[in-house]
Design a protein around this motif. Structure first.
Motif, PDB file in Angstrom:
ATOM      1  N   ALA A 110     -48.935 -39.994  -7.768  1.00  0.00           N
ATOM      2  CA  ALA A 110     -50.141 -40.811  -7.916  1.00  0.00           C
ATOM      3  C   ALA A 110     -51.352 -40.119  -7.294  1.00  0.00           C
ATOM      4  CB  ALA A 110     -49.930 -42.182  -7.277  1.00  0.00           C
ATOM      5  N   LEU A 111     -51.161 -39.469  -6.159  1.00  0.00           N
ATOM      6  CA  LEU A 111     -52.277 -38.815  -5.476  1.00  0.00           C
ATOM      7  C   LEU A 111     -52.667 -37.486  -6.099  1.00  0.00           C
ATOM      8  CD1 LEU A 111     -51.405 -39.505  -1.731  1.00  0.00           C
ATOM      9  CD2 LEU A 111     -53.308 -40.459  -3.047  1.00  0.00           C
ATOM     10  N   PHE A 112     -51.672 -36.727  -6.532  1.00  0.00           N
ATOM     11  CA  PHE A 112     -51.940 -35.362  -6.973  1.00  0.00           C
ATOM     12  C   PHE A 112     -51.609 -35.140  -8.444  1.00  0.00           C
ATOM     13  CE2 PHE A 112     -50.862 -35.157  -2.426  1.00  0.00           C
ATOM     14  CZ  PHE A 112     -52.088 -34.734  -1.949  1.00  0.00           C
ATOM     15  N   ALA A 171     -43.099 -31.873 -11.028  1.00  0.00           N
ATOM     16  CA  ALA A 171     -41.911 -31.203 -10.484  1.00  0.00           C
ATOM     17  C   ALA A 171     -41.711 -31.553  -9.005  1.00  0.00           C
ATOM     18  CB  ALA A 171     -42.026 -29.697 -10.673  1.00  0.00           C
ATOM     19  N   LEU A 172     -42.803 -31.556  -8.236  1.00  0.00           N
ATOM     20  CA  LEU A 172     -42.672 -31.908  -6.822  1.00  0.00           C
ATOM     21  C   LEU A 172     -42.239 -33.367  -6.654  1.00  0.00           C
ATOM     22  CD1 LEU A 172     -45.700 -30.068  -5.222  1.00  0.00           C
ATOM     23  CD2 LEU A 172     -43.284 -29.548  -4.961  1.00  0.00           C
ATOM     24  N   GLY A 198     -40.219 -43.280  -3.062  1.00  0.00           N
ATOM     25  CA  GLY A 198     -41.604 -43.724  -2.862  1.00  0.00           C
ATOM     26  C   GLY A 198     -42.540 -42.559  -2.565  1.00  0.00           C
ATOM     27  N   ILE A 199     -42.065 -41.593  -1.792  1.00  0.00           N
ATOM     28  CA  ILE A 199     -42.873 -40.407  -1.516  1.00  0.00           C
ATOM     29  C   ILE A 199     -43.144 -39.648  -2.813  1.00  0.00           C
ATOM     30  CG2 ILE A 199     -42.825 -38.116  -0.430  1.00  0.00           C
ATOM     31  CD1 ILE A 199     -41.365 -39.487   1.938  1.00  0.00           C
ATOM     32  N   GLY A 200     -42.111 -39.511  -3.642  1.00  0.00           N
ATOM     33  CA  GLY A 200     -42.294 -38.838  -4.924  1.00  0.00           C
ATOM     34  C   GLY A 200     -43.313 -39.543  -5.795  1.00  0.00           C
ATOM     35  N   LEU A 201     -43.213 -40.876  -5.879  1.00  0.00           N
ATOM     36  CA  LEU A 201     -44.149 -41.651  -6.676  1.00  0.00           C
ATOM     37  C   LEU A 201     -45.564 -41.550  -6.102  1.00  0.00           C
ATOM     38  CD1 LEU A 201     -44.561 -43.581  -9.040  1.00  0.00           C
ATOM     39  CD2 LEU A 201     -44.015 -45.459  -7.485  1.00  0.00           C
ATOM     40  N   GLY A 202     -45.672 -41.670  -4.792  1.00  0.00           N
ATOM     41  CA  GLY A 202     -46.978 -41.561  -4.143  1.00  0.00           C
ATOM     42  C   GLY A 202     -47.590 -40.180  -4.316  1.00  0.00           C
ATOM     43  N   PHE A 203     -46.770 -39.165  -4.210  1.00  0.00           N
ATOM     44  CA  PHE A 203     -47.263 -37.797  -4.399  1.00  0.00           C
ATOM     45  C   PHE A 203     -47.817 -37.642  -5.810  1.00  0.00           C
ATOM     46  CE2 PHE A 203     -46.991 -33.384  -5.561  1.00  0.00           C
ATOM     47  CZ  PHE A 203     -47.518 -32.748  -4.448  1.00  0.00           C
TER      48      PHE A 203
END
Length: 130
Positions: free
Chosen positions: A55-57, A68-69, A48-53
């Motif tokens: 989506a935001l950036f 990549a992140l 979820g953090i990867g997906l959210g990251f």
């Protein structure tokens, strides 16, 4: 106290000791399953953090950088799922259950495998997005 009374008392103590041991094993089985579920939640949080990251950036340049992140978090999730499954199966194999029915190794592998497949799909989808 006669010898038959002492023998009966010893048998009662043995029965109670066996029951306490059985209950302890049952608690260990259930703790193993709670731990497995906790690791699955941790893996889902990493995905979820990867997906959210992403989506935001996702609009950062160069375009591969946010992908990549985000993918790094998805890979972390997959590693967590694999480790949780391996550890839970190993503990379940060592335990002899008496009353509680532990999740079978196949069930643990199916849950972890589903999480791994979904995380792999998420990682692929991140890279396919423009």
């Amino acid at each position: 106290m006669g010898s038959s009374d002492r023998r009966e008392l010893a048998e009662d103590r043995t029965d109670w000791a066996e029951r306490r041991t059985d209950w302890a094993e049952d608690r260990t089985i259930m703790a193993n399953e709670r731990t497995f579920a906790g690791w699955m939640r941790t893996g889902l949080a990493a995905a979820g953090i990867g997906l959210g990251f992403h989506a935001l950036f996702g609009k950062l340049e160069p375009a591969w950088f946010p992908k990549a992140l985000a993918s790094g978090f998805v890979v972390i999730a997959i590693v967590i799922f694999l480790a949780a499954q391996a550890k839970a199966v190993a503990v379940a194999r060592r335990l002899e259950d008496h009353r509680s029915e532990p999740m079978r190794g196949l069930t643990l592998r199916l849950v972890a495998g589903g999480m791994i497949a979904a995380s792999t799909g998420l990682g692929a989808a991140i890279w396919m997005m423009p």
